[in-house]
Design a protein around this motif. Sequence first.
Motif, short mmCIF file in Angstrom:
data_model
loop_
_atom_site.label_atom_id
_atom_site.label_comp_id
_atom_site.label_asym_id
_atom_site.label_seq_id
_atom_site.Cartn_x
_atom_site.Cartn_y
_atom_site.Cartn_z
N PRO A 1 32.40 42.99 30.29
CA PRO A 1 31.71 44.24 30.64
C PRO A 1 32.92 44.96 31.20
N ILE A 2 33.84 44.65 32.11
CA ILE A 2 34.83 45.48 32.54
C ILE A 2 35.66 46.15 31.46
N ALA A 3 36.18 45.52 30.63
CA ALA A 3 36.84 45.86 29.47
C ALA A 3 36.13 46.92 28.43
N ILE A 4 34.69 46.60 28.62
CA ILE A 4 33.84 47.43 27.70
C ILE A 4 33.64 48.87 28.55
N ALA A 5 33.50 48.70 29.70
CA ALA A 5 33.46 49.87 30.56
C ALA A 5 34.72 50.84 30.60
N ALA A 6 35.80 50.00 30.44
CA ALA A 6 37.15 50.91 30.21
C ALA A 6 37.12 51.47 29.09
N TRP B 1 33.64 46.50 37.64
CA TRP B 1 34.56 45.33 38.62
C TRP B 1 33.90 45.48 40.11
N VAL B 2 33.25 46.44 40.47
CA VAL B 2 32.67 46.23 41.71
C VAL B 2 31.26 45.62 41.48
N VAL B 3 30.48 45.93 40.52
CA VAL B 3 29.34 45.09 40.24
C VAL B 3 29.43 43.70 39.94
N THR B 4 30.55 43.30 39.13
CA THR B 4 30.78 41.98 38.86
C THR B 4 31.05 41.26 40.12
N ILE C 1 37.60 37.62 41.23
CA ILE C 1 37.44 38.93 41.56
C ILE C 1 39.11 39.48 41.43
N CYS C 2 39.85 38.60 41.93
CA CYS C 2 41.20 39.18 41.65
C CYS C 2 41.62 39.43 40.06
N LEU C 3 41.35 38.38 39.51
CA LEU C 3 41.48 38.38 37.82
C LEU C 3 40.76 39.71 37.39
N ASN C 4 39.53 39.92 37.78
CA ASN C 4 39.00 41.12 37.08
C ASN C 4 39.60 42.37 37.67
N ILE C 5 39.91 42.52 38.74
CA ILE C 5 40.66 43.96 39.18
C ILE C 5 41.84 43.91 38.42
N MET C 6 42.52 43.06 37.98
CA MET C 6 43.70 43.24 36.97
C MET C 6 43.13 43.68 35.78
N ILE C 7 42.25 43.04 35.35
CA ILE C 7 41.52 43.52 33.90
C ILE C 7 41.24 45.14 34.07
N ALA C 8 40.66 45.36 34.97
CA ALA C 8 39.94 46.72 35.19
C ALA C 8 41.09 47.71 35.24
N LEU C 9 42.34 47.42 36.10
CA LEU C 9 43.24 48.34 36.23
C LEU C 9 44.11 48.46 34.76
N ILE C 10 44.34 47.45 34.17
CA ILE C 10 45.33 47.38 32.92
C ILE C 10 44.37 48.11 31.88
N THR C 11 43.09 47.72 31.73
CA THR C 11 42.53 48.31 30.52
C THR C 11 42.08 49.72 30.87
N GLY C 12 41.48 50.05 32.19
CA GLY C 12 41.00 51.28 32.54
C GLY C 12 42.27 52.38 32.38
#
Length: 350
Positions: A125-130, A142-145, A163-174
């Motif tokens: 969902p983080i990548a989808i939101a990005a 990312w906050v919700v997950t 959480i750390c992995l997902n913030i990297m996904i959020a930053l890169i894809t976003g």
Amino acid sequence: MGTETVQHRAAALDDTLLTRRRMVEMAALLSRSIGLVTTLLYGFGIGGIGPADPVPALTGVSLLGALLMAVSCVFSLRGVRAPGSRWYTCLSVLQVALDTVTVIAFVAVTQAHTTQTTWPVLGLPIAIAAIRHQLAGALAAWVVTSVALLSMPLPGGEGLGGICLNIMIALITGAQSSAFQRQLTTLQQVRRELQHQASHDSLTGLPNRAQLAVRAERCDGRPLAVLLLDLNGFKQVNDTYGHAAGDVLLHEVGQRLGAVLHDGDLAGRLGGDEFVVLLPEGDAASARLTGERIRAAISQPITISGGAAVTVGVSIGAAFRPAGSTADLDALTAEADAAMYREKHARRAA
């Protein structure tokens, strides 16, 4: 005003954005359909994907997830069919919300009732939101997950690691999605400017000959009145005050023409001090009334460079095409030009 319909021009220029939206929705439909089938197989223990004997909670959350994904697919289908709808952004946000809820619910139940590690799926969902809403959307997901991860009884430091992995996904894809969106916006702006330059006179902002021809072609088979305008006294302004003052005068004339025309009519500049007005469905009566408004508007004093006020007149020639006629703009302009010069000679002789 006698200008092109803004909505039509925007629709023509935003094809790239609409195509991107369609591609996003088609990808969402395909991937979500695969996810829907996979979730059902997992929840019912079919195909060896999930537990062979799933607990009722797992089957229930799989059914719920499949239902939510089906609803999201309906929204995606609407997005494919109407990417320019004013509801598109709202439905896109709803899709991200439904996808996020679906994945969180699935992960929470599978982590609680199976030995499988499924929390990495929260990166979806983080990548989808990005993709849909750039960096801001990715960080919101990312906050919700992250809140969901902290509430799950995960072994060791898996929650913090997720959480750390997902913030990297959020930053890169976003960041990538935001950069692409900025690039797309810039390209669209440049495209609009080039389109405008190719179809409009740079001095007055009015449509040029090419754009006038396009508009006239749209009226094929329908009545059309054409007015050809030539300013009286323009050369004297140029000779007395200079070409910069003449440019100011031409620009003001263009503004006044647009102000006195009715919706659907179109004024353009051919060059020099010659202007053309197209009156779709126009006849002799409407052309006469339009000509009177034009004369009254142009005859008002015009303030030029240095604060001086000048006054010019206008000679107008008209040509008419009845319904079913094949006369093109060039033929009508030539006919109006002859009528305009007859008026000029008559005025000089008077």
